[in-house]
Structures are given as structure tokens and as C-alpha cells.
Design a protein around this motif. Structure first.
Motif, PDB file in Angstrom:
ATOM      1  N   UNK A  43     -32.957  34.380 -19.627  1.00 13.23           N
ATOM      2  CA  UNK A  43     -34.012  35.277 -19.135  1.00 13.23           C
ATOM      3  C   UNK A  43     -33.378  36.441 -18.375  1.00 13.23           C
ATOM      4  N   UNK A  44     -32.384  36.106 -17.555  1.00 14.43           N
ATOM      5  CA  UNK A  44     -31.710  37.143 -16.762  1.00 14.43           C
ATOM      6  C   UNK A  44     -30.919  38.101 -17.635  1.00 14.43           C
ATOM      7  N   UNK A  96     -30.438  35.260  -8.395  1.00 13.25           N
ATOM      8  CA  UNK A  96     -31.285  34.349  -9.163  1.00 13.25           C
ATOM      9  C   UNK A  96     -32.275  35.080 -10.062  1.00 13.25           C
ATOM     10  N   UNK A  97     -32.373  36.413  -9.952  1.00 17.36           N
ATOM     11  CA  UNK A  97     -33.422  37.087 -10.720  1.00 17.36           C
ATOM     12  C   UNK A  97     -33.032  38.523 -11.057  1.00 17.36           C
ATOM     13  N   UNK A  98     -33.800  39.090 -11.976  1.00 14.80           N
ATOM     14  CA  UNK A  98     -33.493  40.419 -12.481  1.00 14.80           C
ATOM     15  C   UNK A  98     -33.545  41.503 -11.409  1.00 14.80           C
ATOM     16  N   UNK A  99     -34.487  41.376 -10.479  1.00  8.84           N
ATOM     17  CA  UNK A  99     -34.602  42.385  -9.425  1.00  8.84           C
ATOM     18  C   UNK A  99     -33.334  42.464  -8.590  1.00  8.84           C
ATOM     19  N   UNK A 100     -32.798  41.313  -8.227  1.00 13.61           N
ATOM     20  CA  UNK A 100     -31.585  41.277  -7.407  1.00 13.61           C
ATOM     21  C   UNK A 100     -30.368  41.701  -8.217  1.00 13.61           C
ATOM     22  N   UNK A 119     -21.475  33.198  -4.940  1.00  9.13           N
ATOM     23  CA  UNK A 119     -22.177  32.772  -3.720  1.00  9.13           C
ATOM     24  C   UNK A 119     -23.139  33.830  -3.185  1.00  9.13           C
ATOM     25  N   UNK A 122     -26.042  34.505  -4.546  1.00  5.44           N
ATOM     26  CA  UNK A 122     -27.435  34.119  -4.827  1.00  5.44           C
ATOM     27  C   UNK A 122     -28.190  35.144  -5.669  1.00  5.44           C
ATOM     28  N   UNK A 179     -32.437  29.820 -17.752  1.00  3.28           N
ATOM     29  CA  UNK A 179     -32.625  30.874 -16.748  1.00  3.28           C
ATOM     30  C   UNK A 179     -31.664  32.028 -16.999  1.00  3.28           C
ATOM     31  N   UNK A 214     -30.334  43.858 -10.686  1.00  6.58           N
ATOM     32  CA  UNK A 214     -30.381  45.320 -10.806  1.00  6.58           C
ATOM     33  C   UNK A 214     -30.029  45.994  -9.486  1.00  6.58           C
ATOM     34  N   UNK A 215     -30.487  45.410  -8.412  1.00  5.38           N
ATOM     35  CA  UNK A 215     -30.182  45.971  -7.084  1.00  5.38           C
ATOM     36  C   UNK A 215     -28.670  45.998  -6.852  1.00  5.38           C
ATOM     37  N   UNK A 216     -28.009  44.878  -7.128  1.00  2.00           N
ATOM     38  CA  UNK A 216     -26.568  44.815  -6.892  1.00  2.00           C
ATOM     39  C   UNK A 216     -25.814  45.753  -7.834  1.00  2.00           C
ATOM     40  N   UNK A 230     -25.824  26.563  -9.877  1.00  2.00           N
ATOM     41  CA  UNK A 230     -26.930  25.667 -10.236  1.00  2.00           C
ATOM     42  C   UNK A 230     -27.861  26.255 -11.295  1.00  2.00           C
ATOM     43  N   UNK A 231     -27.530  27.392 -11.873  1.00  2.00           N
ATOM     44  CA  UNK A 231     -28.432  28.017 -12.840  1.00  2.00           C
ATOM     45  C   UNK A 231     -28.262  27.424 -14.241  1.00  2.00           C
TER      46      UNK A 231
END
Lengths: 296, 340
Positions: A146-147, A117-121, A113, A115, A143, A123-125, A138-139
Motif C-alpha cells: 500500500x505504501x 507507517x503511512x504515505x503522509x509521513x 526507527x 516510524x 502494508x 512524503x513528508x520525510x 513490524x510492517x
């Protein structure tokens, strides 16, 4: 691939919960997520009880993770979250950014939960201590792949592979509403619905499931038939969400998959054990309620 | 930690789905307008609406000449492999000179904070921050100046959040009531394949079908029956959580009735507890709608500023807003504990 038993999303009597986890302890699952993630009014088990279950499972050789609530509203919710994050014995699964804040750099699992959805997030986490992430429900496979290419070294990927999908959270308790009860006096109505309370369309099509403040899919996500694609996508962990009957058998079927059982046949066997029709639309980039692609 | 907002700093934030709507909001007393690009970076990505560079430049010039602010919503989650679109949108927003960007995705927030440290960041309602620790997370890592709260907290819970953060708090005042925590709802993609997080839409219009059947007018979403109407009943847009369904042999609005959120009567209290801004929902609405709602709220805010203790909702304000509300009904939603 490792098998995880996800957090219990329903409100079962204490004795049922205890015997459920005794069965899990004896079974082939590798990872178990524990704790109440839906509603703070549910307390057949208190925090100390969950810790006791955690110790039982750890003693049986399982990796144990304590899951945090997805929707935190009151200051009491936040106080409980602080205690959970600082328990000092078990890692937590963060299902709200408030939990990430409170891990304060300690390793954690980034729950479905958050969210991501992308590589930037992603890597941040990871930079904040996430060592595993759970893909949003829902992914799609496309997708995810790619991630996976952008995945930081050492970060594990988990996919929700079996169960009614937790699709939404609200302040309102739909189960109490069904009984015309206020949320604050819900009389613990959820306990009457061990797999949630089904909501059908007016022409009798099962659509959603009311589970307190959570809304789930009526159809049951079943990715057993996609085992090869999941492995090819570099998925490390498959999550099986507890249901009131047959969870042990379902875990056994997934265990057979990783020992080489036929995916299509296993998917059909698993489908026969579900409380409702199977679906796998999200994995194929389709509406979630659809059953697409290979037989599932 | 936050000072009680002086009445003069309490902002009315109004929707602008187009340049005419922006002008209607500004002309009728909005302190800020919020808008978005005409692409997937925008959670109100409706055909024929929203802004290109030229329209944003005009909109900013129009608002700034009148002393108002422009906020730009980039409130969807960048989809895998398409991050360049969202990062480009941050660059376009910074270049256009907006007063703040409204973001939901943490990765995008980090990009904005690192590349454009002077750019003011607001946490979108789609960021799902409902508690002080979540808001502290975004403050600590990205320096957000404001957070928009999801429409799921009671007034007492809003008060607790405001009292325990130094981030400005914005709440929803009027418009469509989202029953679920924004940013945490995949019901739309479950039925249609497109959701607010992935495609910036809920219950997308392309999936809606209206059919006159033997049992009355029926609304469907990708084939799923959302509601069926008797002849005297008012039919509303088939948002999937506001349909009538069967639960244990009882047919009713199992999740929520079609009604609009309206917190006009809470206005003095919102000011008193230190809420900094109230947001009007509706970038899909017409300029005439925006003008009317903005005018009513401007009048009400000015009245509350003048004398909060004697503030009373004028029947005429409520009548005007009810005429514009979904199903001509309004609710205090979760602000009112009994709603739950």
C-alpha cells in the motif's frame, strides 16, 4: 535489488570490526551502513575510525552511509549527532527525528526507527531530503505494498531482510543489569556477547536477546525465501544485519538470489548459518516470532 | 529559554478512559484530562472504554464549566491505506472543541497543522522525542506547543531539555512504568502481532492466558510463558517486559520488575526546573482509581506550590499510591540514575 550490510549492532573488539569490514569490502554488498547505533559508551572505534573504515569501503566501490544512534539522551549524544550530521563527506541514516532536524535539507536515509507507517509521513520525510527509507521491522508485505503505491518519485525502499531484529530501546542497560552493574559502570559487558545475550522463557524457549540498551528478537528474521515477493513489491535494497559468524556467506547467498538462485533452497541454506531459529512472521502480517508461509 | 514555570501554571494531567473517570478527575482537582476516541486512533484502545462524539461533548462541557482543559490523544500511527480514519479523528477533535490534540505521527501532524492552524498540538510520548533536536524538529515543522517526554530520561536530562527548548515539557508522574522508549518498541507485536504503534495495545488482553499447572500459576502471552508464580506470590498482568526469564541459567526479572512509576518526591524539583505539566497514566483504570490518584497529586501539588522548600511527601499520600501501584511497589524509574 541491491544488498546492504546494516550497521553493526553488537560490541566487537576493534580488530574484529576491522577484519569484518575488510571482508565486506571484498564481497558483493553494494551499500554499507556504518557506526554505533546502540550505545554511546561503546567506543572500540571512535568517530575518526569509522570515517577511516568508510573511506576504505568507498575505495572498494561501496555506497557508504553513516548511521545515527536510535536513542539520544545526553547533551553529549546530541553533540556527537551534530558532528555526524555535518561530517560533509558521507550521507547519514537518521534513526531519530533529531537527526532529520540536523540534516537541514541535505539528502539522507530515513532509518528503520523513524516510524514511517503511512504515505503522509513518507512524503513528508521525502520533502525534507530522505531519498531512501527503511521499512519499520513490524510492517507486513501487505502494508508495504500500500505504501509503495504512495511512494514519492525517486524514493528508494529498503527492507530489513536478515538478522536478529532490533525491537526496542531503553534507558536501562539490560546487559549490565544481568551482571548487577550500574549502566554508568557497565565494564563494557556487551563485548562478551558478539551476538547478544539470549533471554529464554522459564521453559527454555529462546525469546529475546539483550544487547545493551537494545532488545532484539531471539529468532532471526530471514526473508531470503520471500525474494520474489520482495522484488514484486518494488523493494530496492535488502538489508543484512551483521552477525558474528557467516555474514560474508549470507551476503553471498543473497547475491546468488539476485542472479536467479532458487529462493526456497537459498532460504534453507541461509537458515543453517543463523545463530538461532529463523522467523518471518511480520512479513506475513503475523506475530514477528512466527515462521509462516513459505519455508524460510 | 523557558521561564521557570510559575507554580500556578504547573498542570496536573489526568487520565479519562470514560465519562465517569473524566468526572472523577475533574472533581478531584485535575487541571486537564486526556481522553481518546473508541477506535484504532487511540493507544489505549481497550474494549468498553473511551469516547464517542456524545460522550466527548458531555465531557468537554463538564470540564469547561469547571475551568479545566480537555486533551485528545490520537497517539497511534496511521496504518497504510487507513489514513482517512486518523484524519477524520483530527476533524472530529477540532469540531468538538478540545484544547489540544496529542499526536505521534509526523504526517498526521502536518495534516493537523495545515488544516487546523488554530488547533494546539502536543507531541505524544509515542513520538519518542528524547532530545532537544528532536523536539526542535516538531516545533519547526508543525509548531507543537508541548512535548511529552518518554520515561527514559534522568532528572538532569529532563532539566537540560527544558532549559534548551521553548516547547512546554510534560513528564510522567505516576502509573505503569514503560521501560522502553515509547513509540520505539515492537516487543508486543513480536509476540502477539499487535503493538502500541500499529494497534494501540501492548501485550493485548486477547493474547493472555492464565493456567494452573503442576509448577504453579502460569501467565502466557500468545503461548509464550511470561511468568510462573509460587503460591505466596502476587500475580501481575503479563506485560511481556515484566516477566521472569532465564538468562545464562539465572531466572529473574531480566528487563524490569512489575512496579509503578511514582515521582511524587520530585515534585518541587520538577516545578523548579520548569516542567509545565505532570501526567498520570491509566486510561484503562477505574473512576475510583482516577479519583484517588488525582486527589493525592492535587494535594501534593498544592503543598509544593505553597512552600516548595518545605515540601515533604506525606506518608499517607505514599500509602494511598502504593496501594494502587503495580505489585504494590513504586520506583523513580529513569529519573533516578541508579535505576539504570
Amino acid at each position: 535489488m541491491r544488498i546492504a550490510v546494516g550497521p553493526l549492532l553488537y560490541y566487537w573488539p576493534r580488530a574484529t570490526v576491522m577484519s569484518f569490514y575488510e571482508e565486506v569490502a571484498a564481497g558483493p554488498a553494494d551499500i554499507v551502513y556504518l557506526g554505533e547505533t546502540v550505545c554511546s559508551r561503546r567506543h572500540e572505534l571512535r568517530a575518526a575510525d569509522w570515517i577511516a573504515v568508510a573511506e576504505l569501503l568507498r575505495g572498494a566501490g561501496k555506497e557508504v552511509v553513516l548511521s545515527s544512534m536510535a536513542l539520544l539522551e545526553s547533551s553529549a549524544d546530541v553533540t556527537a549527532l551534530r558532528k555526524l550530521a555535518q561530517n560533509g563527506r558521507f550521507e547519514i541514516e537518521a534513526n531519530d527525528m533529531g537527526a532529520v532536524q540536523l540534516t537541514d535539507g541535505r539528502p539522507f536515509v530515513a532509518g528503520p526507527h523513524l516510524n514511517i507507517y503511512n504515505g503522509g509521513t513518507l512524503q513528508l520525510l521525502h520533502s525534507m531530503g530522505a531519498r531512501r527509507w527503511v521499512m519499520p521491522l513490524e510492517m507486513s508485505r501487505k502494508s508495504l505494498e500500500v505504501l509503495q503505491a504512495a511512494r514519492p518519485a525517486g524514493m528508494e525502499t529498503e527492507v530489513f531482510a536478515l538478522g536478529r531484529m532490533p525491537l526496542a530501546f531503553s534507558a536501562r542497560c539490560f546487559t549490565a543489569r544481568h551482571r548487577n552493574l550500574p549502566k554508568d559502570d557497565c565494564r563494557f559487558s556487551c563485548i562478551a556477547h558478539p551476538d547478544g545475550l539470549r533471554m529464554d522463557t522459564r521453559e527454555g524457549q529462546p525469546f529475546l536477546v539483550l544487547n545493551g540498551i537494545q532488545t532484539q528478537s531471539a529468532a532471526v528474521y530471514n526473508l531470503a525465501g520471500e525474494y520474489d515477493a520482495l522484488a514484486a513489491s518494488g523493494v530496492d535494497v535488502l538489508r543484512i544485519s551483521p552477525q558474528s559468524a557467516h555474514t560474508g556467506s549470507i551476503v553471498a547467498h543473497f547475491d546468488a538470489l539476485r542472479r536467479g538462485a532458487d529462493a526456497a533452497a537459498t532460504a534453507a541454506n541461509v537458515t543453517a548459518l543463523l545463530p538461532d531459529a529463523a522467523c518471518n512472521g511480520y512479513w506475513h502480517g503475523r506475530p514477528g516470532l512466527e515462521l509462516a508461509g513459505r519455508a524460510a | 529559554m523557558t521561564e521557570p514555570s510559575s507554580p500556578s501554571s504547573f498542570e496536573l494531567v489526568c487520565p479519562a478512559g470514560s465519562l465517569p473517570a473524566l468526572k472523577a478527575a475533574v472533581d478531584n482537582g485535575a487541571d486537564c484530562v486526556y481522553l481518546g476516541f473508541r477506535d484504532a486512533t487511540n493507544a489505549r484502545n481497550f474494549a468498553g472504554l473511551n469516547f464517542d462524539e456524545a460522550a466527548i461533548a458531555q465531557g468537554i462541557a463538564y470540564a469547561k464549566a469547571r475551568g479545566r482543559k480537555v486533551l485528545l490523544a490520537l497517539n497511534t500511527y496511521p496504518q497504510p491505506g487507513m489514513e482517512a480514519l486518523w484524519r477524520g479523528a483530527i476533524e472530529r477533535a477540532a469540531g468538538a472543541g478540545v484544547d489540544a490534540v496529542i499526536l505521534a505521527d509526523p504526517g498526521l501532524m502536518r495534516y493537523a497543522a495545515e488544516r487546523f492552524p488554530q488547533l494546539r498540538l502536543h507531541l505524544s510520548v509515542q513520538g519518542s522525542a528524547t532530545n532537544v533536536e528532536a523536539i526542535a524538529f516538531y516545533r519547526r515543522h508543525f509548531g507543537i506547543a508541548r512535548a511529552v517526554l518518554p520515561r527514559v530520561l534522568s532528572l538532569a536530562q529532563v532539566e537540560h531539555v527544558v532549559a534548551n527548548t521553548d516547547v512546554e515539557i510534560e513528564v510522567f508522574g505516576f502509573g505503569s512504568l514503560c521501560v522502553m522508549v515509547e513509540g520505539r518498541c515492537a516487543l508486543s507485536s513480536y509476540a502477539t502481532g499487535e503493538s502500541p504503534n500499529t494497534h494501540g495495545v501492548c501485550s493485548p488482553a486477547r493474547a493472555v492466558r492464565w493456567e494452573n499447572g503442576p509448577r504453579g500459576l502460569e501467565s502466557r502471552l500468545n503461548g509464550v510463558l511470561i511468568d510462573r508464580y509460587a503460591e505466596h506470590e502476587h500475580a501481575s498482568y503479563p506485560t511481556l517486559c515484566k516477566g521472569r526469564f532465564d538468562v545464562a541459567d539465572e531466572t529473574y526479572y531480566a528487563i524490569e520488575e512489575p512496579a509503578s512509576l511514582n515521582t511524587l518526591e520530585l515534585l518541587p524539583r520538577l516545578m523548579e526546573i520548569g516542567v509545565r505539566a505532570v501526567k498520570i497514566e491509566g486510561r484503562q483504570r477505574s473512576p475510583a482509581y482516577v479519583a484517588q490518584v488525582t486527589r493525592v497529586w492535587r494535594d501534593a501539588i498544592d503543598a509544593a506550590r505553597g512552600n516548595a522548600a518545605r515540601f515533604a511527601v506525606k506518608p499517607d499520600w505514599m500509602n494511598q499510591l502504593n496501594a494502587l501501584a503495580e505489585g504494590q511497589q513504586h520506583t523513580l524509574g529513569a529519573y533516578h540514575r541508579a535505576w539504570k
